[in-house]
Write a protein that holds these residues in place. Structure first.
Motif, PDB file in Angstrom:
ATOM      1  N   VAL A   2       0.840  -1.200   0.000  1.00 48.85           N
ATOM      2  CA  VAL A   2       0.000   0.000   0.000  1.00 48.85           C
ATOM      3  C   VAL A   2       0.875   1.250   0.000  1.00 48.85           C
ATOM      4  O   VAL A   2       0.681   2.173  -0.795  1.00 48.85           O
ATOM      5  N   LEU A   3       1.885   1.253   0.877  1.00 47.50           N
ATOM      6  CA  LEU A   3       2.690   2.469   1.010  1.00 47.50           C
ATOM      7  C   LEU A   3       3.418   2.816  -0.283  1.00 47.50           C
ATOM      8  O   LEU A   3       3.498   3.975  -0.657  1.00 47.50           O
ATOM      9  N   GLU A   4       3.924   1.804  -0.970  1.00 49.97           N
ATOM     10  CA  GLU A   4       4.704   2.122  -2.169  1.00 49.97           C
ATOM     11  C   GLU A   4       3.788   2.576  -3.302  1.00 49.97           C
ATOM     12  O   GLU A   4       4.267   3.070  -4.308  1.00 49.97           O
ATOM     13  N   ARG A   5       2.500   2.419  -3.114  1.00 53.28           N
ATOM     14  CA  ARG A   5       1.582   2.828  -4.181  1.00 53.28           C
ATOM     15  C   ARG A   5       0.761   4.051  -3.801  1.00 53.28           C
ATOM     16  O   ARG A   5      -0.268   4.326  -4.414  1.00 53.28           O
ATOM     17  N   ILE A   6       1.232   4.785  -2.812  1.00 56.09           N
ATOM     18  CA  ILE A   6       0.444   5.937  -2.382  1.00 56.09           C
ATOM     19  C   ILE A   6       0.280   6.953  -3.518  1.00 56.09           C
ATOM     20  O   ILE A   6      -0.811   7.491  -3.737  1.00 56.09           O
ATOM     21  N   ARG A   7       1.347   7.151  -4.281  1.00 52.46           N
ATOM     22  CA  ARG A   7       1.240   8.105  -5.395  1.00 52.46           C
ATOM     23  C   ARG A   7       0.230   7.632  -6.429  1.00 52.46           C
ATOM     24  O   ARG A   7      -0.558   8.405  -6.961  1.00 52.46           O
ATOM     25  N   GLU A   8       0.305   6.312  -6.669  1.00 54.86           N
ATOM     26  CA  GLU A   8      -0.634   5.716  -7.623  1.00 54.86           C
ATOM     27  C   GLU A   8      -2.076   5.947  -7.173  1.00 54.86           C
ATOM     28  O   GLU A   8      -2.935   6.372  -7.951  1.00 54.86           O
ATOM     29  N   PHE A   9      -2.281   5.700  -5.885  1.00 54.53           N
ATOM     30  CA  PHE A   9      -3.649   5.893  -5.366  1.00 54.53           C
ATOM     31  C   PHE A   9      -4.060   7.361  -5.475  1.00 54.53           C
ATOM     32  O   PHE A   9      -5.215   7.670  -5.760  1.00 54.53           O
ATOM     33  N   GLY A  10      -3.103   8.254  -5.206  1.00 51.55           N
ATOM     34  CA  GLY A  10      -3.383   9.684  -5.327  1.00 51.55           C
ATOM     35  C   GLY A  10      -3.834  10.007  -6.740  1.00 51.55           C
ATOM     36  O   GLY A  10      -4.815  10.743  -6.951  1.00 51.55           O
ATOM     37  N   LEU A  11      -3.149   9.417  -7.697  1.00 54.07           N
ATOM     38  CA  LEU A  11      -3.489   9.650  -9.098  1.00 54.07           C
ATOM     39  C   LEU A  11      -4.894   9.156  -9.401  1.00 54.07           C
ATOM     40  O   LEU A  11      -5.715   9.858  -9.995  1.00 54.07           O
ATOM     41  N   PHE A  12      -5.179   7.949  -8.931  1.00 55.00           N
ATOM     42  CA  PHE A  12      -6.527   7.397  -9.127  1.00 55.00           C
ATOM     43  C   PHE A  12      -7.585   8.345  -8.572  1.00 55.00           C
ATOM     44  O   PHE A  12      -8.592   8.622  -9.199  1.00 55.00           O
ATOM     45  N   ARG A  13      -7.284   8.828  -7.364  1.00 54.24           N
ATOM     46  CA  ARG A  13      -8.256   9.725  -6.728  1.00 54.24           C
ATOM     47  C   ARG A  13      -8.397  10.991  -7.551  1.00 54.24           C
ATOM     48  O   ARG A  13      -9.493  11.510  -7.750  1.00 54.24           O
ATOM     49  N   ALA A  14      -7.253  11.497  -8.048  1.00 53.68           N
ATOM     50  CA  ALA A  14      -7.266  12.741  -8.811  1.00 53.68           C
ATOM     51  C   ALA A  14      -8.106  12.587 -10.070  1.00 53.68           C
ATOM     52  O   ALA A  14      -8.785  13.530 -10.481  1.00 53.68           O
ATOM     53  N   VAL A  15      -8.080  11.419 -10.694  1.00 52.89           N
ATOM     54  CA  VAL A  15      -8.886  11.256 -11.910  1.00 52.89           C
ATOM     55  C   VAL A  15     -10.297  10.773 -11.575  1.00 52.89           C
ATOM     56  O   VAL A  15     -11.052  10.421 -12.468  1.00 52.89           O
ATOM     57  N   GLY A  16     -10.628  10.727 -10.267  1.00 50.12           N
ATOM     58  CA  GLY A  16     -12.031  10.547  -9.897  1.00 50.12           C
ATOM     59  C   GLY A  16     -12.427   9.182  -9.382  1.00 50.12           C
ATOM     60  O   GLY A  16     -13.614   8.881  -9.251  1.00 50.12           O
ATOM     61  N   MET A  17     -11.474   8.346  -9.072  1.00 50.40           N
ATOM     62  CA  MET A  17     -11.872   7.053  -8.505  1.00 50.40           C
ATOM     63  C   MET A  17     -12.273   7.244  -7.053  1.00 50.40           C
ATOM     64  O   MET A  17     -11.655   8.009  -6.324  1.00 50.40           O
ATOM     65  N   ARG A  18     -13.315   6.564  -6.660  1.00 56.92           N
ATOM     66  CA  ARG A  18     -13.798   6.739  -5.289  1.00 56.92           C
ATOM     67  C   ARG A  18     -12.907   5.992  -4.302  1.00 56.92           C
ATOM     68  O   ARG A  18     -12.421   4.908  -4.620  1.00 56.92           O
ATOM     69  N   PRO A  19     -12.737   6.537  -3.098  1.00 52.52           N
ATOM     70  CA  PRO A  19     -11.919   5.858  -2.076  1.00 52.52           C
ATOM     71  C   PRO A  19     -12.380   4.427  -1.842  1.00 52.52           C
ATOM     72  O   PRO A  19     -11.570   3.528  -1.653  1.00 52.52           O
ATOM     73  N   ARG A  20     -13.707   4.257  -1.858  1.00 58.29           N
ATOM     74  CA  ARG A  20     -14.249   2.933  -1.611  1.00 58.29           C
ATOM     75  C   ARG A  20     -13.667   1.889  -2.569  1.00 58.29           C
ATOM     76  O   ARG A  20     -13.346   0.777  -2.197  1.00 58.29           O
ATOM     77  N   ILE A  21     -13.595   2.330  -3.843  1.00 61.19           N
ATOM     78  CA  ILE A  21     -13.116   1.397  -4.870  1.00 61.19           C
ATOM     79  C   ILE A  21     -11.642   1.065  -4.622  1.00 61.19           C
ATOM     80  O   ILE A  21     -11.207  -0.076  -4.794  1.00 61.19           O
ATOM     81  N   ILE A  22     -10.884   2.075  -4.155  1.00 60.90           N
ATOM     82  CA  ILE A  22      -9.462   1.813  -3.903  1.00 60.90           C
ATOM     83  C   ILE A  22      -9.301   0.806  -2.768  1.00 60.90           C
ATOM     84  O   ILE A  22      -8.545  -0.166  -2.870  1.00 60.90           O
ATOM     85  N   ILE A  23     -10.069   1.039  -1.726  1.00 60.58           N
ATOM     86  CA  ILE A  23     -10.018   0.071  -0.610  1.00 60.58           C
ATOM     87  C   ILE A  23     -10.407  -1.322  -1.119  1.00 60.58           C
ATOM     88  O   ILE A  23      -9.717  -2.316  -0.852  1.00 60.58           O
ATOM     89  N   ALA A  24     -11.498  -1.356  -1.881  1.00 57.10           N
ATOM     90  CA  ALA A  24     -11.960  -2.646  -2.395  1.00 57.10           C
ATOM     91  C   ALA A  24     -10.865  -3.317  -3.211  1.00 57.10           C
ATOM     92  O   ALA A  24     -10.673  -4.542  -3.137  1.00 57.10           O
ATOM     93  N   GLN A  25     -10.121  -2.494  -3.951  1.00 56.20           N
ATOM     94  CA  GLN A  25      -9.072  -3.063  -4.784  1.00 56.20           C
ATOM     95  C   GLN A  25      -7.973  -3.705  -3.936  1.00 56.20           C
ATOM     96  O   GLN A  25      -7.551  -4.833  -4.201  1.00 56.20           O
ATOM     97  N   VAL A  26      -7.546  -2.971  -2.912  1.00 57.60           N
ATOM     98  CA  VAL A  26      -6.487  -3.518  -2.048  1.00 57.60           C
ATOM     99  C   VAL A  26      -6.979  -4.782  -1.340  1.00 57.60           C
ATOM    100  O   VAL A  26      -6.284  -5.809  -1.305  1.00 57.60           O
TER     101      VAL A  26
END
Lengths: 405, 407
Positions: A291-315
Motif C-alpha cells: 500500500v505504502l509504495e503505491r500511495i502516489r498511484e492511489f493519489g493519481l486514481f483519486r485525482a482522476v475521480g476514482m472513489r476511495p471505496r473502490i481503492i479500498i476494495a481493490q487492495v
C-alpha cells in the motif's frame, strides 16, 4: 457489477506486477493452509479411530449394567434380560444391533499355568455389532449362545502354554458368590490388534454360561447404532426406558477416551490459531508495503475521480485473491498428501504407546469438511482484516499530498 | 563497528517493518519455547511416576523371564546382588521382588491376582505403593498382605481378615500362603487396585521354594532419563543368565508415547518455523527491491557487493537478535511463574486420569539448553538463507540498471 470487474482486474494485475514478492507469500500461505488441513485431518483421524475402536471393542454406543456392577463386576450384579423391553427402548432409533452379554472376572488354568482374565458370555448371532464377529481365528468360532466351548486370545494361549482343542479350567463366582470351577475346550484361538485385548478376554456361549453358573441373568447389554456418534436424544430414550439400570453412553463408559476426544476439538483450534498467527506477520508486512509504495498511484486514481471505496476494495480484493489462491494450492496440496496417506501411517513401532491412548497402530487421516471450511473462512477473514486498515489509511490521505509523496 | 551502526540505523528507517519481522521471530520463539519446556518438564515426572508405580528405573531379570514369566525363572542370591549393586555410586536404591500369579480366596469367593513379594523395609525406596495404603498399615508383620481396594471390595475383605493365596511353586505343585490383610491401597490405577496383592518376600519365597531368589531386582538410579550412563557400570554385576533392562524396555508404552509426542510436536514446530521464515524471506525480498537504487549508489561510490551483502547480513543478524530478545522476554514472563508454581492437572481436568496415564499431579515446565536454543537457531538459519535469496539480485543487476531502477 462493472465496478466489481474493474476491481478484480486491477487486483489481479497488481498481484502479477509484484510476482516475486507475492509468490513467496503465496508459498507461505500454501504451507500454512496445507499444514493446518493435513495436521487437522490426522488429528481427526485419530479421534475417529478412538471412537470407532471403543464402540467396536464391546462398548457399543450405549451400554447398560445393573447398578454397582462397575464397582464389583460379578454375576451377583447381573440383571434378567428382557429382550422385548430392549426392543421397545430402541424403537425408532437407527440401531445396527444389540447384544446381551455376561462379563465377569475369572481365573484360567491350563495344565501348566494360571492367569487372570475376563470371561465373556456372548450370543454369536448378536455379535455382528462388535469385533468378536471379525476375529481372525485359528479353529472354529462359537456356533451359538449354547456353545459351551471357549475362544482364547493368541497371547493368552501362549502364556498358558496350551493350544487349540485342549481343555482349560476356569474359576469364577456363580450368582450366589460361590467359587465354581468349570472346564472348557478351546474351540478357537483369536488374533486381535491389541495384545492386552488378547490377554484379558476369553469368550464362551452366553446361555451355556448361564446354565453352568445356575443363573438366568446377564451383566450387560450393549447397543450399537448405525451412525458413528450417538445422538443425545437417542441415548436419553434408552436411558429413560431402563430406570432401574445404569445406562451409559460411550463417553461415560470410557472416560479417558472421552476426555482425549474432547481435548482434540480444542487442539484443532489452537493449532489453527498458531499457524494463522504466524502467517499474519508476513501478511501485514507485505500488505503495508504494497500500500505504502503505491500511495502516489492511489493519489493519481483519486485525482482522476476514482472513489476511495473502490481503492479500498481493490487492495482488499488483492489480498483476498492472494489468499484464495493460497487456499486453492494449500487445499490441493493437502488433498494430495491425504491421498498419499490414504492407507494410513504405520505407527506399529509405537504400538503400546498408541494403545495406551486408545488408538490403533495404523493412523488414518480423516478429512472433515467442517474443519476445512473453518480454515478457509478464517483465513479469508484474516485477509480482509489485514488489508482493510492499510488501505483505509492510504485513502485518508489528501490526494494532493499523496501525489507529492 | 561502523557497519553495525549503519545496519542498526537501517533497521530503524522502516520501524514498522522491523518490528513486525522481529515480532514474527519473537512469536515463533515464544511458542516453540513454551511447548518444548512443557515437554521437557513432563517427560521426567511421567517416567518417575510410572516407574514408581511398578517397574523401577531398571531391572535385572533372568533372560527368558520377560518373554514368558514363569516362577522357576528367577535370579538367585538376590540379597548378595543387591549389596553389590548398592555399592555403585549411580544407584540410589535396589529392591528384590518375587512375582507370581495367584488365586486369592476369602471364604467362598476367589479372584485372580498378581502376587508380589517384597522386602518391606527396602521396597518403599523404589515404589510409592506403601504411601498409597489408605486403610490399615503397610506390611509390618511377616505374615501380612496389602491388597488393592477394588479387589478387597470384590473379595469382601477388610483389614484384619485372613486370605488364602494359591499359586504354583517352582516344581509346578500347588503352594499356598495364608496372610492377614494389614492394609488396603488405592492407587487410582484401576488395574493395580483390582489385581495386585503384596506380601513379604520371605513368606512367598518359602511357599514357592525360591530361597533367596527374585524375579525382578528393581534398581533406582540418579539419572533415569539417561539410562545408558549407568548401564555400563551395572553390567559387570549382572549374572550370566540374566540381563539388565531399563524403563524403556520395561514400560514400552511410556517411552513410545514420549517418542510419538516428540515427533508430532517436531512437526508442529517445523511447520510454524517454515511459515515464519517464509514471511521473513518475503520481507527481505521487498526490502531489496526498495533499496535497489541505494545499493547502486553505494556501489557507485566504491563499495563492493560483498560488503553490501555483509551489511545486509548484519541487519538480518540484528533483527534476529531483536526478535529473539522479544521472544525470550515474553517466554521468561510466561515461564517464570509456571516454573515456580507448575500447572496442576486438576486445572486441565486431567486429575481423574493421572493414575491411569501415569501423570504427576503438577507439571513444571523445564528449561534446558535445547529448549533455549532450538527455535532461535533454526529461525536464524532460515533468516540467513532468506538474506542470501534476497541478495541474488544484488549480484545480478548491473550498476547502471540499479541506479536507474524505478519502483
Amino acid at each position: 457489477m462493472n465496478n466489481f470487474k474493474l476491481v478484480l482486474n486491477l487486483s489481479l494485475r497488481n498481484l502479477w506486477r509484484q510476482r516475486r514478492r507475492n509468490s513467496i507469500l503465496l508459498v507461505a500461505i500454501t504451507v500454512a493452509i496445507g499444514g493446518v488441513i493435513v495436521l487437522n485431518s490426522l488429528i481427526r483421524g485419530m479421534q475417529v479411530q478412538m471412537v470407532d475402536s471403543v464402540v467396536e471393542n464391546l462398548s457399543g454406543h450405549i451400554k447398560m449394567h445393573a447398578p454397582n456392577y462397575r464397582d464389583d463386576p460379578s454375576m451377583e450384579r447381573g440383571f434378567v434380560l428382557d429382550p422385548r423391553g430392549v426392543e421397545r427402548a430402541i424403537e425408532g432409533l437407527p440401531v445396527l444391533g444389540w447384544a446381551a452379554r455376561i462379563s465377569i472376572p475369572a481365573v484360567i488354568m491350563s495344565e501348566r499355568e494360571t492367569r487372570g482374565a475376563t470371561l465373556i458370555g456372548v450370543d454369536p448371532d448378536q455379535e455382528h455389532i462388535s469385533i468378536i464377529s471379525r476375529f481372525e481365528l485359528e479353529g472354529e468360532s462359537l456356533k451359538s449362545a449354547s456353545d459351551s466351548r471357549i475362544l482364547v486370545g493368541r497371547a493368552l494361549v501362549e502364556e498358558l502354554r496350551t493350544k487349540l482343542g485342549r481343555r482349560i479350567v476356569i474359576t469364577t463366582l456363580d450368582s450366589n458368590g460361590m467359587s465354581k470351577e468349570i472346564g472348557f475346550r478351546i474351540a478357537g484361538v483369536y488374533d486381535a490388534e491389541s495384545e492386552s485385548f488378547e490377554k484379558s478376554l476369553v469368550f464362551s456361549g452366553r446361555n451355556a454360561l448361564q446354565e453352568l453358573l445356575g443363573s438366568s441373568k446377564v451383566t450387560e447389554v450393549s447397543i450399537r447404532l448405525k451412525t458413528r456418534y450417538a445422538q443425545k436424544e437417542d441415548f436419553e430414550q434408552v436411558r429413560d426406558s431402563f430406570l432401574e439400570l445404569d445406562v451409559l453412553d460411550w463417553q461415560q463408559a470410557n472416560p479417558i477416551v472421552a476426555f482425549m476426544y474432547n481435548t482434540v476439538n480444542l487442539v484443532i483450534y489452537i493449532w489453527l490459531g498458531i499457524v494463522l498467527g504466524a502467517l499474519v506477520f508476513g501478511l501485514v508486512n507485505t500488505l503495508i508495503t504494497a500500500v505504502l509504495e503505491r500511495i502516489r498511484e492511489f493519489g493519481l486514481f483519486r485525482a482522476v475521480g476514482m472513489r476511495p471505496r473502490i481503492i479500498i476494495a481493490q487492495v482488499v480484493s488483492e489480498s483476498v485473491c492472494l489468499m484464495l489462491l493460497g487456499i486453492v494450492f494449500g487445499v490441493t496440496g493437502s488433498l494430495l498428501i491425504f491421498a498419499w496417506l490414504h492407507n494410513g501411517i504405520d505407527l506399529s513401532a509405537f504400538a503400546s504407546g498408541v494403545e495406551m491412548m486408545g488408538m490403533s497402530s495404523q493412523m488414518k487421516p480423516a478429512l472433515v469438511a467442517h474443519d476445512v471450511l473453518v480454515v478457509v473462512l478464517v483465513s479469508v477473514v484474516l485477509a480482509v482484516v489485514a488489508s482493510f486498515y492499510p488501505a483505509r489509511r492510504a485513502v485518508r490521505m489528501n490526494p494532493l499530498d499523496a501525489l507529492r509523496h | 563497528m561502523l557497519s553495525v551502526t549503519v545496519a542498526w540505523r537501517n533497521l530503524w528507517r522502516n520501524r514498522r517493518r522491523t518490528l513486525l519481522t522481529a515480532g514474527a521471530v519473537g512469536f515463533a520463539v515464544l511458542l516453540v519455547q513454551l511447548g518444548m519446556s512443557f515437554q521437557a518438564g513432563s517427560y521426567e515426572p511421567m517416567v518417575e511416576v510410572s516407574t514408581r508405580f511398578s517397574s523401577g528405573h531398571m531391572q535385572i531379570q533372568r533372560d527368558d523371564y520377560s518373554d514368558d514369566p514363569r516362577v522357576e525363572r528367577f535370579v538367585s542370591d538376590s540379597t548378595k546382588l543387591r549389596g553389590e549393586l548398592l555399592a555403585l555410586p549411580a544407584i540410589n536404591a535396589v529392591s528384590s521382588r518375587t512375582e507370581t500369579f495367584g488365586l486369592v480366596t476369602k471364604d467362598e469367593r476367589s479372584y485372580g491376582a498378581l502376587v508380589v513379594g517384597v522386602d518391606p523395609l527396602v521396597d518403599p525406596s523404589t515404589s510409592h505403593l506403601s504411601e498409597q495404603v489408605s486403610r490399615g498399615t503397610y506390611l509390618e508383620d511377616p505374615n501380612s498382605a496389602i491388597i488393592g481396594s477394588a479387589l478387597a471390595r470384590n473379595l469382601r475383605v477388610d483389614v484384619g481378615d485372613e486370605i488364602v493365596i494359591l499359586c504354583s511353586d517352582v516344581d509346578g505343585s500347588v503352594a499356598f500362603v495364608a496372610p492377614t490383610v494389614s492394609g488396603v491401597f488405592e492407587t487410582g490405577n484401576d488395574t493395580l487396585d483390582r489385581s495386585l496383592v503384596q506380601v513379604p518376600r520371605e513368606l512367598i519365597n518359602d511357599a514357592l521354594m525360591l530361597g533367596d531368589g527374585a524375579h525382578r531386582v528393581v534398581i533406582m538410579v540418579d539419572q533415569p532419563m539417561l539410562p545408558d550412563r549407568s548401564q555400563g557400570t551395572i553390567a559387570p554385576l549382572v549374572p550370566p543368565t540374566a540381563s539388565l533392562l531399563d524403563w524403556r524396555e520395561l514400560m514400552p508404552e511410556i517411552s513410545q508415547s514420549i517418542r510419538l509426542d516428540k515427533i508430532s510436536n517436531g512437526i508442529v514446530y517445523g511447520t510454524l518455523t517454515v511459515i515464519v521464515v517464509l514471511s521473513i524471506a518475503n520481507t527481505f525480498v521487498m526490502t531489496m527491491f526498495e533499496r535497489t537504487r541505494e545499493f547502486g549508489m553505494l556501489r557507485a561510490v566504491g563499495m563492493r557487493n560483498s560488503s553490501i551483502f555483509g551489511m545486509f547480513l548484519t541487519e538480518t543478524f540484528l533483527m534476529w537478535l531483536l526478535g529473539v530478545a522479544i521472544g525470550y522476554g515474553l517466554s521468561t514472563c510466561a515461564l517464570f511463574p509456571l516454573i515456580n508454581f507448575g500447572v496442576g492437572m486438576d486445572s486441565m481436568g486431567m486429575d481423574q486420569f493421572a493414575g491411569l496415564l501415569f501423570l504427576p499431579d503438577r507439571i513444571y515446565p523445564a528449561v534446558d539448553l535445547k529448549v533455549i536454543l532450538v527455535a532461535p537457531i533454526s529461525i536464524g538459519i532460515g533468516m540467513v538463507l532468506s538474506t542470501m535469496l534476497a541478495s541474488i539480485r544484488l549480484y545480478r543487476l548491473s550498476l547502471v540498471d540499479a541506479l536507474r531502477y524505478q519502483e
